[in-house]
Each structure stands twice: as structure tokens, then as C-alpha cells.
Enzyme design. Structure first.
Site, short mmCIF file in Angstrom:
data_model
loop_
_atom_site.label_atom_id
_atom_site.label_comp_id
_atom_site.label_asym_id
_atom_site.label_seq_id
_atom_site.Cartn_x
_atom_site.Cartn_y
_atom_site.Cartn_z
N ASN A 482 7.22 -4.21 -2.54
CA ASN A 482 6.89 -3.60 -1.25
C ASN A 482 5.73 -2.63 -1.47
O ASN A 482 5.94 -1.48 -1.87
CB ASN A 482 8.11 -2.90 -0.66
CG ASN A 482 7.88 -2.42 0.76
OD1 ASN A 482 6.75 -2.17 1.16
ND2 ASN A 482 8.96 -2.28 1.51
N ASP A 483 4.52 -3.09 -1.18
CA ASP A 483 3.34 -2.27 -1.42
C ASP A 483 3.32 -1.00 -0.58
O ASP A 483 2.50 -0.11 -0.83
CB ASP A 483 2.07 -3.07 -1.13
CG ASP A 483 1.71 -4.02 -2.25
OD1 ASP A 483 2.16 -3.78 -3.38
OD2 ASP A 483 0.99 -5.00 -2.00
N CYS A 484 4.17 -0.94 0.42
CA CYS A 484 4.15 0.20 1.33
C CYS A 484 5.23 1.23 1.00
O CYS A 484 5.38 2.22 1.72
CB CYS A 484 4.31 -0.28 2.77
SG CYS A 484 2.96 -1.34 3.30
#
Length: 811
Positions: A482-484
Site C-alpha cells: 500500500n503505497d499510501c
């Protein structure tokens, strides 16, 4: 509301209304040369790299959307129209767009003129063919005027859209006979040019955009077309285009065909020039002559169809639901091929500028593609591993043209290394080719630092072992999958990137998602070590896997579900103790796939919690409740409005992880229910709400807390494609490659009578017939191979080139 229909026999989606809720696109090309084309002719073309070798210009986020492409204008008296409806938007008597396997076909008619445009890229060719067929179906002779149109991009798509003080002075073209050549910057540092040709004498041409279009016009009403006459303009600086002008007479019932070609040429440095300032056109002539007639084009098109017959013939199923069959047999496999080619670089949501090939992305894409062309998968694994460092870390992305790591993005996404174990073991299981492990692979693309590919896998495994936090769980780095979820960032500056900023020193945030991932692929690493005789390495690795399992049990369990993470301060993320974001999907998926705590009921409780808290009508949301304020210690995830993207959206990429967890737990009805909620062909009736293509997966569907639940975005280029194909074929239908053969272990809805699958595996064809007379979800009573029982659920590797009947009786 539907805007078309599936034509399964021809493997096409047929769009019958050009005003789709969003542009519905297709990809042309299979290896080096690619085009994107929308259902109204929008899109662009590039060679290998959508940033550095873009041939035609396209403007994203335009008004109206999808303005600009490869267009044809027909002027019939005072009526002007386009076969794909745009850009002119004249109401047509008939319109149809057929998106097929690497080709698109437009049909339009107006006032007795029928036009068909077939677009495709021949196999192994650096050019796009546009076969234009015109027919006069009226009772009177017709004198019509045909104009082609493309706009050249000045190669570097990012510079092309920003550096106007230079670019408005650099455009250069040549015109010779019916070929328009684009040679901007050719005289200095480039060894490549592009061309646009037609196999017929032309009445005129234009190469200067403002001359052709008019400074105050749009592409719907160019000056030259409205006036019915090209200006024979030559672009010097400003914006070069390519437009052919043909005057055509059609008698009643007569038809004519024209072959247009958009091509790319590279020449050796000492062979660039024909004479002073005149480019060497011979390579272009050779390309044009290859497809100068309709017969040659038709043969190339049949070759393309045969190519896809072969690719899609490796896995095919027959069930009671045609929606499932068309997803598995056609569209999901097709999307896996496109995603393998593109990674996340070029779609109508990705501009092809900001992202190259992703380390984690491309490794995951392989699991949906490896059965189609294993040798290309092998090459891709080599390319990916070459961007790794000795400590197991890696560049997060690399550019497809150079295959070098993208330093602007950097690394330290701590899930990245583990995906290399996934792709490698998937490749070896599919092919039996263990020699990949002995291949010498550079670190950081430096051949002097090369080690065996196995050493890269070992580095990937131990990167996690050497980067554990206070709870002996994996450090998250900049982010995990999850890059966020940016737990070490603490960003207050709106001008900086969450993903490339790690402001807080000594980031100690830990990821339960990586913990589950490590257990799943740590077990695969151990199994691989045992297979190749590295028993001591396997024993040592198993110690670390066991330690991770215990760490998750001790520090990663919240009572009814797995935690998502620990933040920088050591606080729980994804816990019932939190005000918002109490439960996340990723750790539930990976820890249930890893079966951590299954004996203690943890897997079952986790899956039940997903159903209770995360499931909704349109799929499984990523987290719940969604964040309603900015949590600086969480990063980008809390910046999205509730219900969108990573903040409570249905992130279709991770839904299959729960499907797989359900099958491991034996709950086939629930697994298949989740599958049907996000599978495109099951959503066709919702097209007006869903918006994006009903034939391919998207990245995100708005979740239950969104303003418009069920609305989708970011179609085509997503790990969703490979993971859903993996989940349905290998876990729900339950037929997957193993080192010693095909493992058969379906987990299907209990109501099913069974299903059939044709599976070509290591050059052997297995015709598998699964019968379910007792209407259970999981369990094998008997397997017969050519009528003879086997005492295992793994069908062995049999004689190459032959077909075998496999009867499977569930019970």
C-alpha cells in the site's frame, strides 16, 4: 445500462454507442511497439517506452475527455464525418467499435457511404496498420474526400508538454510521395524517425498543425477539411502533424481499400542520411512494402489471430456461466498480457511519463502471464532482478527503454524484494526450468557485481530478516504494498511526494502485511531450497519463517482480526482500539493465505471479520471505517475522501487475497461470491454507474462510504488482472502448476455440478473434467488419468505432445 455486448465467438467487445460513460480503450501490439486506442479513435503510439519514444501526441485530462488521436475525416459534399464518430461527432447512420485481441475495428456509415477502419500492429513489427475500407452502398456515384490525421509528439512526452520555448522551434518533417516523415532532432542526437504513409497517390498533404486545423479551431472542424483542400504545408518548428488528402470516386456498390502505416525506424549512426539533410528512407520503404497491399495486411491479421488462438489455448474452461468462461478464456488472460507489457506505465489513467516498470508490479504481473510465453517471463525476471542491490533492496521502478533503475523514485518499499520469490517459483513450476537459478544476474545493472539468480532470491528473503522492528515484525520502509500507508513520512508540505519522502529518521514502523507475505513466500523459498539440494539453507530459512509466525501470533492479532501495522511511535494500526481504520484488508489476506494461527481459529475469525466489516455490494473495501481527517502519522491514505482509492475504496488488486484465503479455508461459496462482485463481465449491466470498460478489471471501485459507491476508476493496468486470474484458476477452480505436475484441488460453490478445463502444461495437454455429484465445495475422492486412478491430487508430468483425459470426482 449497456453500451455494447460481448461477441465471444470472435473474442471481441462490440461497442454500439460511441458515448460510453468513459473512453473505453484497447491496446495494440504485443512486444516492442504499442498503441492505445479508444472506442472513438483517441489515443497514441509509442516504441517500447511511453515517455522516451512516444510517436504521437495525446493530451490527458482534456476537455472534452479523449480529444486527440488517429483520425480520419470523410467529406461527402457538405457533410463531414468520421468512422469512429470523433472528432467530428456528426450523427452516424451506423456506428460500431469492435475491440479484439490486439486490434480494434471501427465501422461507420453516413448517407450511403460505409467506412471500416481496422487498426493493428503485425507481429514483430514496428508499425501500426490502419486498413481503411470504403464502400458506396447508394444508387449514385460518390465523389468523396478522405483526410488522415495524426499529431507528432517530439519523442520525450514529458519534455513535449513542458519545454515549449524549445519545442516550438524544433519540429522538422519531410514529405516524399505519399509518405510523411517526422525527423525532429534527428540531425543531432537521435538515430530514429517516424513516418506515416498510405499506399495510394495523394492529392495533397499537411504537416503543420495550425495550417491544417486553424489556430482558432478544434479537431472537430479543421480548416483544411472544411475547405475540402489540403494546404501542402511543411512544418518548420511549431507543431508537426501528418495528414494525407485523397480524392476518391466510388460508383454504386463499389468499394476501395487503402493501407495507412504509422511506423518507427532506427538507423545506424553512419547510415542516417541519404544526402545532405535528407534522411535515409530505405528502412521505411522496406517496412511499407511489407504491407503495401490488402492481401499482405489480411495475412498479417490472420497471423495475429492465430497468435492469440495459441496463447488463449493454454488455459480454457467450460462452466455453466458464460460470464465466467469469457473472463477466464478471453478477457482476463488478454489483460494479463497487456499488463505484463505495460506494467503501470501507459493507460488513460497513467500518462506514461511518471512511472516505468515496477519491481513489485512486474513480479506480480508474471503470475497471470507465465503460462502464455514462459521465455518472455524468464527475460522479465532477469530484468527485474538486475535492478536489485546486494542487500536485497531494489529500485521501486525501472525504465523499459534502458532497463535501468529509476533513481527519482528510489527504493525502500520493503515488500518489493519478496515478490521476486513469487515470480521465480511461479516460472519454475510452470516450466520445470531450474536453470534460471544458476543464471548470473547483475546487481544494480552492474555486470561486475553479478551473482546467481538464487543469490538474488536469498538476498530478497534475508532483506526482511535483517530489517525487523521492535516487535520482530518487518519494517515497512517508505511503504509496503500500500503505497499510501506512509508511516515514517510525517509530511506537512503539499509540494512533496509521500512515497519519496521519508522525513522521520530511524523509521521503526512495522507491517503485518509484509509479515504474512514473508511467511507465504518464505515457505516457498524453503521448498525451493529443498528441491535444489540446499537443505542447510532451507533449515535455516525455516527458523526465520517460524519466528515470524510466532511474532504475528504474539504481536499481530487484535482479537478478531490481524493488525495492519505498528506506526512510528509503536501504536497499533488497524485495531479495534483505533477511532478510524479499525480493520484493513491486506493483512487479513496475507495472514490467512499464510494460515497463521489457523489451529487457534485466527484464520476463520479474520475471514469472518472481513465479511462483517469490509464486504459490500461492490466488493471488499480496503479499510473500515474510512478516515475522515488527515492523520499525519499515516500519510497519503488519509488524504483521500472517504470511500475512494486506499481510503475505504474497493481496491480490486487485494480482493483476490481474501478469495484465496477463503479457498484455503474451504469456503468456495464465499470465495466465488467475492469473485463475481468485481469481475467485469458480471458488471456489464452496471456500466452507467461503473463507467470503465466492462471487459477488463480496474484498480479501484468506490466503496460503501463513498459519494457514489460502485463507480470505478483506473482500468487496465493493475495487479488486479493477474491476481484475479490466479485466484479463479489456481484456487477456486483449483488447478495449478507445481514442481512435479498439476495440482488439482478445487474450492467451488457447492451448487456447481462441476466444470471442465483444458490446460496445456509443459507441452502436454490435460483435458480435465471435474464432477461434483455430492455438491460440496472442497475435497477430492478420486482422480483418473486416461481411466487409471492415481493416488495423489498431483497429476504427473506426462509425455510431451500428447493429450490426456483427467477425470476428477469431488467428494
Amino acid at each position: 445500462m449497456k453500451y455494447g455486448y460481448f461477441d465471444d465467438e470472435n473474442r471481441e467487445y462490440v461497442i454500439t454507442n460511441p458515448k460510453t460513460p468513459y473512453p473505453w480503450i484497447n491496446y495494440l501490439g504485443n512486444e516492442d511497439f504499442f498503441s492505445l486506442t479508444s472506442n472513438t479513435g483517441g489515443g497514441y503510439t509509442f516504441y517500447k517506452d511511453a515517455k522516451f519514444r512516444r510517436l504521437t501526441r495525446y493530451r490527458y485530462n482534456n476537455i472534452p475527455a479523449d480529444n486527440g488521436g488517429k483520425y480520419f475525416y470523410i467529406k461527402d459534399g457538405d457533410t463531414i464525418w468520421s468512422p469512429g464518430w470523433k472528432p467530428v461527432k456528426t450523427e452516424l447512420d451506423y456506428y460500431e467499435c469492435r475491440h479484439g485481441m490486439s486490434y480494434t475495428k471501427f465501422k461507420g456509415s453516413k448517407n450511403g457511404i460505409e467506412a471500416e477502419v481496422l487498426q493493428f500492429i503485425p507481429l514483430g513489427f514496428w508499425g501500426e496498420i490502419q486498413k481503411v475500407s470504403l464502400k458506396n452502398s447508394s444508387s449514385k456515384s460518390k465523389q468523396i474526400k478522405l483526410f488522415s490525421f495524426i499529431e507528432w509528439c517530439l519523442w520525450n512526452a514529458e519534455d513535449d508538454m513542458t519545454n515549449f520555448q524549445r519545442n516550438f522551434s524544433t519540429g522538422e518533417v519531410e514529405v516524399k510521395d505519399a509518405v510523411i516523415y517526422h525527423k525532429t532532432e534527428f540531425k543531432e542526437r537521435r538515430n530514429h524517425y517516424a513516418f506515416y504513409s498510405v499506399n495510394s497517390p495523394i492529392t495533397g498533404y499537411d504537416t503543420d498543425r495550425e495550417t491544417f486545423v486553424g489556430l482558432y479551431n478544434g479537431l472537430d472542424a479543421p480548416d483544411a477539411v472544411c475547405e475540402g483542400q489540403s494546404k501542402n504545408s511543411i512544418a518548420h518548428g511549431w507543431s508537426p502533424i501528418a495528414s494525407h488528402y485523397l480524392e476518391i470516386e466510388l460508383k454504386p456498390g463499389e468499394d476501395k481499400e487503402f493501407i495507412f502505416m504509422l511506423g518507427y525506424v532506427e538507423v545506424e549512426k553512419d547510415k542516417k542520411w541519404e544526402s545532405k539533410s535528407i534522411i535515409n528512407k530505405q528502412p521505411a520503404h522496406d517496412m511499407i512494402s511489407s504491407y503495401e497491399t490488402a492481401d499482405k495486411v489480411n495475412r498479417a491479421f490472420e497471423d495475429l489471430r492465430a497468435y492469440w488462438d495459441n496463447l488463449l489455448g493454454k488455459i480454457s474452461i467450460e462452466t455453466a456461466d458464460p460470464r465466467l468462461d469469457r473472463m477466464v478464456n478471453i478477457w482476463n488472460q488478454y489483460q494479463c498480457m497487456v499488463t505484463f507489457n505495460m506494467s503501470r506505465s501507459a493507460s488513460f489513467f497513467e500518462s506514461g511519463i511518471g512511472r516505468g516498470m515496477g519491481f513489485r508490479d512486474s513480479n506480480q504481473d508474471l503470475i497471470g502471464f507465465v503460462h502464455q510465453i514462459p521465455e518472455r517471463a524468464r527475460e522479465r525476471i532477469y530484468d527485474i532482478a538486475s535492478t536489485q542491490f546486494e542487500d536485497g533492496s531494489c529500485y521501486h521502478q525501472y525504465q523499459p527503454l534502458t532497463k535501468k533503475g529509476n533513481a527519482a523514485i528510489g527504493g525502500n518499499f520493503n515488500d518489493d524484494p519478496l515478490w521476486l520469490i513469487l515470480s521465480t517459483t511461479a516460472y519454475i513450476k510452470e516450466t520445470g526450468d531450474f536453470s534460471l537459478l544458476d543464471e548470473m544476474v547483475p546487481f544494480d545493472n552492474d555486470s561486475s557485481r553479478a551473482k546467481s539468480h538464487f543469490e538474488h532470491l536469498k538476498a530478497s528473503f534475508y532483506h526482511v530478516v535483517h530489517n525487523l522492528g521492535p516487535h520482530k515484525l518487518p519494517l515497512i520502509g517508505r511503504a509496503d504494498w500500500n503505497d499510501c500507508l506512509n508511516l515514517n513520512c510525517f509530511s506537512e508540505d503539499p509540494n512533496e511526494s509521500f512515497q519519496t519522502t521519508e522525513n522521520q529518521k530511524g523509521g521503526s514502523a512495522e507491517s503485518l502485511m509484509i509479515a504474512g507475505l514473508f511467511v507465504v513466500y518464505g515457505k516457498e523459498y524453503v521448498k525451493l531450497c529443498m528441491r535444489i539440494g540446499k537443505e542447510e539453507e532451507a533449515i535455516e530459512a525455516q527458523v526465520h519463517v517460524d519466528a515470524m509466525i510466532e511474532a504475528v501470533k504474539q504481536h499481530g492479532w487484535d482479537g478478531n482480526w490481524y493488525l495492519r501495522a505498528y506506526d512510528y511511535f509503536g501504536n497499533k494500526v488497524g485495531s479495534s482500539e483505533n477511532e478510524e481504520g479499525k480493520i484493513f484488508i491486506e493483512s487479513q489476506g496475507w495472514c490467512t493465505m499464510a494460515e497463521i494461527g489457523k489451529e487457534d481459529g485466527m484464520v476463520e475469525k479474520s475471514l469472518n471479520a472481513v465479511k462483517e466489516h469490509l464486504d459490500c455490494e461492490y466488493g471488499i473495501v480496503l479499510n473500515y471505517p474510512a478516515f475522515t481527517k488527515y492523520y499525519i502519522e499515516y500519510g497519503e491514505i488519509s488524504t483521500y475522501p472517504a470511500g475512494y482509492k486506499e481510503n475505504g475504496g474497493i481496491f480490486c488488486h487485494n480482493n483476490p487475497w481474501i478469495m484465496i484465503g477463503e479457498t484455503i479455508h474451504g469456503r468456495g461459496d464465499q470465495a466465488y461470491d467475492y469473485y463475481t462482485k468485481i469481475a467485469p463481465s458480471f458488471l456489464e449491466e452496471l456500466s452507467e454507474l461503473h463507467k470503465v470498460e466492462p471487459y477488463v478489471y480496474c484498480q479501484m471501485i468506490a466503496g460503501k462510504e463513498a459519494h457514489k459507491p460502485g463507480e470505478a476508476k483506473n482500468s487496465w493496468l493493475s495487479g488486479t488482472a493477474s491476481w484475479n486470474f490466479y485466484a479463479i484458476t489456481q484456487y477456486i477452480l483449483g488447478i495449478r502448476a507445481e514442481y512435479d505436475g498439476l495440482a488439482i484441488n478445487p474450492c467451488i460453490p457447492a451448487a456447481w455440478d462441476g466444470f471442465k478445463m483444458k490446460r496445456v502444461f509443459r507441452d502436454v495437454t490435460y483435458n480435465i473434467n471435474v464432477k461434483n455429484p455430492e455438491h460440496i465445495s472442497k475435497g477430492i475422492k478420486q482422480i483418473l488419468v486416461n481411466g487409471q486412478p492415481i493416488n495423489s491430487n498431483i497429476v504427473p508430468i506426462l509425455e510431451k505432445g500428447k493429450e490426456y483425459s483427467v477425470e476428477v470426482l469431488m467428494g
